[in-house]
Design an enzyme around this catalytic site. Structure first.
Site: not given
Ligand code: GLP
Length: 243
Positions: A67, A143
């Site tokens: 990421d 998330e």
């Protein structure tokens, strides 16, 4: 999931580094999926030491990071590009052209994510994916959500992640609110997954990952379904798990 219990952070780091270096010894042109965060730093330091002693060679290795924050340039000290060079790549003999991190400097999220997805897919996915875990069970920047994500995508970071990551920034307002992250489906395509966790703040997330229901509310819980996943964690992180 195989669980390897470690005495402390140093022990966890050495054991994780041993598994990564074994992968590189077995397959010198291994494709490694790499992670940022403070947890893997000790493993990177150990690998650097072994590289300096000529015990492990990264000349043919290629890497794909999970990421990157959206909006940070590659040389921004808070970017994951910078983190990887600073903590690992600049200290080993890897060819920087073979290291890959999503391009947070590209404001066009769709384009940046599609390009990264194509890259990882063309590589045939990674041999070994190193993962940390967020306090809320996130992996990469995936998330808690209503569904597991698939490919690389742009995410809004949760308040809890912004707060947790703010310790690495001067002020909480400086933490980017968005990131590009490899999706859960892509992570699951790795041939082997190595999760590292330490410290009591990770107890609940580690317990939920290993023993909780498989749910996108705890993204790491999907790792229960991976056939070759190893958790290397210290006693504190395993504090809620049966001995
Ligand atoms: C960030 C990263 C994750 C990492 C997590 C935990 O959110 N995107 O890849 O696992 O932080 O970080 P730490 O290891 O510092 O606890």
């Amino acid at each position: 999931m195989k669980i390897i219990r470690c005495k402390d952070y140093a022990d966890m780091s050495r054991k994780a580094a041993n598994i990564i270096s074994a992968q590189v010894i077995l397959k010198p042109n291994a494709k490694l999926g790499l992670a940022t965060g403070t947890t893997p730093i000790g493993a990177y330091q150990q690998l650097i030491k072994w590289y300096e002693k000529d015990d492990v060679d990264f000349a043919e290795v290629s890497t794909y990071n999970l990421d990157e924050y959206r909006g940070l340039s590659h040389d921004d000290p808070q970017s994951y590009h910078y983190f990887m060079r600073d903590n690992f790549f600049d200290h080993i003999n890897i060819n920087l052209d073979n290291t890959h991190v999503p391009d947070g400097s590209n404001p066009n999220a769709e384009e940046a994510c599609a390009e990264y997805d194509a890259l990882v897919k063309a590589a045939g996915y990674v041999d070994l994916q190193l993962l940390g875990i967020g306090n809320n069970g996130h992996i990469g920047f995936n998330e808690p959500d209503e569904a597991f994500s698939k490919g690389t995508h742009c995410v809004d970071l949760t308040e809890s992640t912004i707060k947790a990551n703010s310790r690495l920034f001067e002020r909480e307002e400086d933490v980017p609110r968005q990131a590009y992250t490899m999706g859960v489906q892509t992570i699951m395509r790795a041939k082997m997954i190595l999760v590292v966790a330490n410290g009591s703040a990770k107890q609940q997330a580690v317990y939920d990952m290993v023993y909780g229901p498989v749910t996108p509310r705890v993204p790491a819980s999907i790792l229960q379904l991976h056939t070759n996943c190893i958790l290397v964690a210290d006693e504190e992180a395993l504090g809620m798990c049966p001995a």
